[in-house]
Design an enzyme around this catalytic site. Structure first.
Site, short mmCIF file in Angstrom:
data_model
loop_
_atom_site.label_atom_id
_atom_site.label_comp_id
_atom_site.label_asym_id
_atom_site.label_seq_id
_atom_site.Cartn_x
_atom_site.Cartn_y
_atom_site.Cartn_z
CD GLU A 137 17.80 -11.60 -8.61
OE1 GLU A 137 17.04 -12.63 -8.16
OE2 GLU A 137 17.80 -10.36 -8.63
CE LYS B 291 14.25 -10.05 -10.97
NZ LYS B 291 14.85 -9.67 -9.96
CD1 TRP C 163 -0.02 -5.91 -3.39
CD2 TRP C 163 -0.05 -6.52 -2.01
NE1 TRP C 163 0.57 -6.61 -3.51
CE2 TRP C 163 0.32 -7.52 -2.27
CE3 TRP C 163 -0.69 -6.80 -0.39
CZ2 TRP C 163 0.81 -9.23 -2.41
CZ3 TRP C 163 -0.23 -8.78 0.37
CH2 TRP C 163 0.26 -9.45 -0.68
CG ASN D 183 1.71 0.40 4.02
OD1 ASN D 183 1.33 -0.68 3.63
ND2 ASN D 183 2.89 1.34 3.09
N GLY D 184 -0.17 -1.34 5.57
CA GLY D 184 -0.05 -2.11 6.92
C GLY D 184 -0.65 -3.15 7.72
CG HIS E 102 21.18 -36.65 -6.31
ND1 HIS E 102 21.43 -37.69 -6.64
CD2 HIS E 102 22.53 -36.06 -7.42
CE1 HIS E 102 23.00 -37.71 -6.69
NE2 HIS E 102 23.24 -36.57 -7.12
CD GLU F 31 10.99 -10.33 -10.02
OE1 GLU F 31 10.10 -10.54 -8.76
OE2 GLU F 31 12.28 -10.54 -9.87
CB CYS G 153 -0.45 -0.12 1.11
SG CYS G 153 -1.90 -1.77 0.98
CE LYS H 134 11.57 -2.16 -6.07
NZ LYS H 134 12.46 -3.12 -6.45
NE ARG I 58 4.06 1.95 -0.82
CZ ARG I 58 5.20 1.67 0.00
NH1 ARG I 58 7.06 2.42 -0.70
NH2 ARG I 58 5.78 1.03 0.85
C1 F6R Z 1 12.04 -9.71 -6.53
C2 F6R Z 1 12.38 -8.60 -6.17
C3 F6R Z 1 12.10 -9.45 -3.99
C4 F6R Z 1 12.70 -8.46 -3.43
C5 F6R Z 1 12.15 -9.22 -2.19
C6 F6R Z 1 13.14 -8.67 -0.73
O1 F6R Z 1 12.93 -9.44 -7.63
O2 F6R Z 1 12.42 -8.09 -6.10
O3 F6R Z 1 12.30 -11.04 -4.32
O4 F6R Z 1 14.51 -9.07 -3.28
O5 F6R Z 1 11.06 -8.58 -1.75
O6 F6R Z 1 12.98 -6.70 -0.97
P1 F6R Z 1 14.56 -5.84 -0.03
O7 F6R Z 1 15.27 -6.16 -1.41
O8 F6R Z 1 13.89 -4.60 -0.52
O9 F6R Z 1 14.28 -6.09 0.82
#
Ligand code: F6R
Length: 605
Positions: free
Chosen positions: A478, A482, A75, A101-102, A501, A485, A2, A600, A27
């Site tokens: 990673e 990427k 959200w 937010n929360g 395995h 997601e 949010c 985000k 976000r």
């Molecule tokens: C993936 C991504 C998330 C963040 C995770 C941690 O692309 O961005 O997996 O890495 O939510 O977020 P931070 O780094 O803000 O703690």
């Protein structure tokens, strides 16, 4: 997650709020709303879906005239994302509106209490209890009413309050959720983050937990939890406004991928002086630690997986990486001899904050690697090393991740030197390699056109695998995240030695396997793994170091990235994988900057 924004000034509030909400879109949200004080009452417009739909409704409602207002992107946590559950929530008598937010953990108890007093609720949200409680607590003094209200709340919140009875003030308060105040001329603001405000002001105040802000047109007063006036320092935002704009790129993600050489340079250069790694103010006696524990979530955790290997290899100190969302549950053994490294781009990830608190309560020293100045994790840590990546808007992190990896590599070298575990020659070699990371990142970006061609060829795959060994495995985690997601393609990262395995049963003709082969020591073993999957009909796209000829006879497609010391390869090696995820998602028509269900900054556990 949010986002909240508030405005009080002389301009029309609605356009300011809508513009701010557009900046908070990154976000992650599924509904939105605004409330404006107009003619002694509160006018609210809400919608499920995008801000554009909200703007359209505001236009249809005649524009909402008034110079005081609050706005929200939601959200969904409690209740489906529909118009009724969208914020702002208004008290039954229409006097107050609240954005939040929360998560209010005791909302069921408060809701029952209020219902027993005759209050009827309209939404399924936890937030509505705040505004109804505020209404009950109000006896003409809004500040007192808000203080009484938040004293009843358990959980996390950043709240903004609008009152029809107090038209010349808005209030904001926080506990464990990001909140900043923006100082303008004859106008003032609050918001979840700077991006929403930077086109209006560069002067901000970071709010701390338990504080309240009374925001008027001509000034802001901040109070502590007991209502005592406190002096808060102002901070000037120095980054360029363009950093939070797309600047001609179709997507923030592509812009941020392309910004990596500059972001890496900003994170590395000021810390490399005459070939020595320097972390200003870090006076840490590394010999007091007998182990290092890295903790984070998502991509930040995967950066930690690279860091674990590099720190252990250079420092010869036992180093582990653990998911922050799991760390607490296993009652971890740690004490003052444990160095905990917490990694977070946003500095606001709820699970990471919880893990950090757990580690501190057990006596560990917490060093954090964070991108957002003044964020909760930065405030809670014993020492912070900032990644100077600039604002990261796309949900999928790119420059956030690579700058985290670069900083971890620098820290590993710094710590190894403090421990006397690295020879002067090796030190100079690695430091020189670190200095050239931005240049290598730039050259890796030259692969963009080739990666786009590969994405056109492979975007139809419904499921694929990444594989690698050692650091290549950490990078493949990673790369796989990427891809899934933003393109929603099922993908799994496997330690290449593990495939046989069990997972190899899933390899079938035409299945794409992306093989990361940048650890030279392990190249022959990777070739065997490539042959094993090819023998079962897989197509192999390999990423290897420039000059590596043998790979061409093994893989169907090859991407060569600039060669460097093995421990410095991850930063460059991930770049074609970021581009691959981007182009595949583009081919598949996905909403790249706002992937479904993702946010985000993940501020709920
Ligand atoms: C993936 C991504 C998330 C963040 C995770 C941690 O692309 O961005 O997996 O890495 O939510 O977020 P931070 O780094 O803000 O703690």
């Amino acid at each position: 997650m949010c986002g909240i924004i508030g405005y009080i000034g002389t301009a029309q509030a609605a356009p300011v709020l809508l513009e701010g909400l557009r900046k908070l879109e990154y976000r992650g949200y599924d509904s939105a709303g605004v409330a404006v004080l107009e003619g002694g009452g509160i006018d609210t417009v809400k919608t499920s879906g995008r801000i554009e739909a909200l703007a359209e409704k505001v236009r249809a409602a005649g524009g909402l005239s008034g110079s005081v207002g609050i706005g929200h992107t939601r959200w969904a946590t409690h209740g489906v994302p529909n118009e009724t559950n969208a914020h702002p929530h208004v008290s039954s008598d229409g006097r107050f509106a609240v954005v939040h937010n929360g998560i209010i953990e005791n909302y069921v108890e408060l809701r029952e209490e209020l219902i027993s007093q005759g209050v009827s609720f309209r939404s399924e949200t936890d937030t509505e209890v705040i505004v109804q409680l505020l209404d009950r607590c109000y006896d003409g003094d809004l500040k007192q009413a808000l203080m009484r209200t938040v004293s009843r709340l358990r959980g996390s919140y950043a709240i903004g309050v609008l009152s029809a009875s107090d038209p010349d003030v808005i209030y904001a308060s926080r506990s464990a959720m990001p909140l900043i105040l923006g100082i303008g001329a004859g106008e003032n603001f609050f918001a979840s983050d700077i991006t929403a405000l930077v086109s209006h002001t560069r002067n901000v105040i970071d709010m701390d937990d338990g504080e309240f802000a009374e925001i008027r047109r001509d000034g802001i007063s901040v109070f502590d939890h007991s209502g005592k006036l406190i002096r808060k320092p102002e901070r000037r935002i120095t980054w360029d406004i363009a950093a939070a704009e797309k600047n001609g790129y179709d997507h923030f993600m592509l812009k941020e991928i392309m910004e990596q050489p500059a972001a890496l340079k900003a994170s590395i250069e000021p810390r490399l002086r005459d070939g020595r790694v320097v972390f200003e103010g870090l006076e840490l006696d590394m010999s007091r630690f007998d182990r290092v524990l890295i903790t984070a979530c998502g991509s930040a955790y995967y950066a930690g997986c690279v860091g674990r290997t590099v720190i252990e290899r250079l420092c010869r100190v036992q180093t582990e990486a653990e998911l922050a969302s799991e760390l607490r549950y296993r009652d971890p053994v740690m004490d003052e001899r444990t160095l905990v490294i917490v990694i977070s781009q946003s500095g606001e990830t709820a699970d990471t904050i919880a893990a950090l608190k757990e580690c501190r309560s057990r006596g560990a020293f917490v060093l954090s690697i964070v991108n957002v100045v003044g964020s909760s994790i930065a405030k809670l840590s014993d020492f912070v090393i900032y990644t100077w990546a600039g604002p990261e808007i796309a949900v999928a992190t790119t420059k956030g991740y690579t700058t985290q990896v670069a900083v971890l590599e620098m820290f590993a070298l710094w710590a190894a030197d403090r421990l006397g575990r690295v020879s002067p020659e090796r030190y100079a070699e690695i430091a020189a390699g670190i200095a050239r990371i931005p240049e290598r990142a730039q050259r890796a970006l030259d692969l963009n056109a080739s990666v786009r061609r590969l994405a056109k060829r492979y975007h139809g795959n419904s499921s694929l695998f990444f594989m690698g060994r050692d650091l290549d495995y950490a990078v493949s985690l990673e790369g796989s995240l990427k891809l899934k997601e933003i393109s929603y393609i099922h993908s799994e990262a496997y330690a290449a030695g593990e495939l046989k395995h069990g997972t190899i049963a899933l390899i079938e003709p035409g299945r794409l396997v992306i093989a990361l082969c940048c650890c030279e020591r392990l190249f022959e073993k990777m070739v065997s793994n490539i042959q094993q999957v090819k023998a079962r009909g897989a197509k192999v796209l390999a990423v290897a170091c420039e000059g590596e000829r043998r790979i061409f006879s093994e893989a169907d497609d090859v991407l060569l990235v600039p060669r460097a010391d093995e421990i410095l390869m991850p930063v460059t090696e991930i770049i074609p994988m970021q581009l691959f995820a981007y182009h595949v998602a583009l081919e598949n028509g996905c909403d790249i900057d706002k992937p479904k269900n993702l946010a985000k900054s993940v501020t709920v556990e």
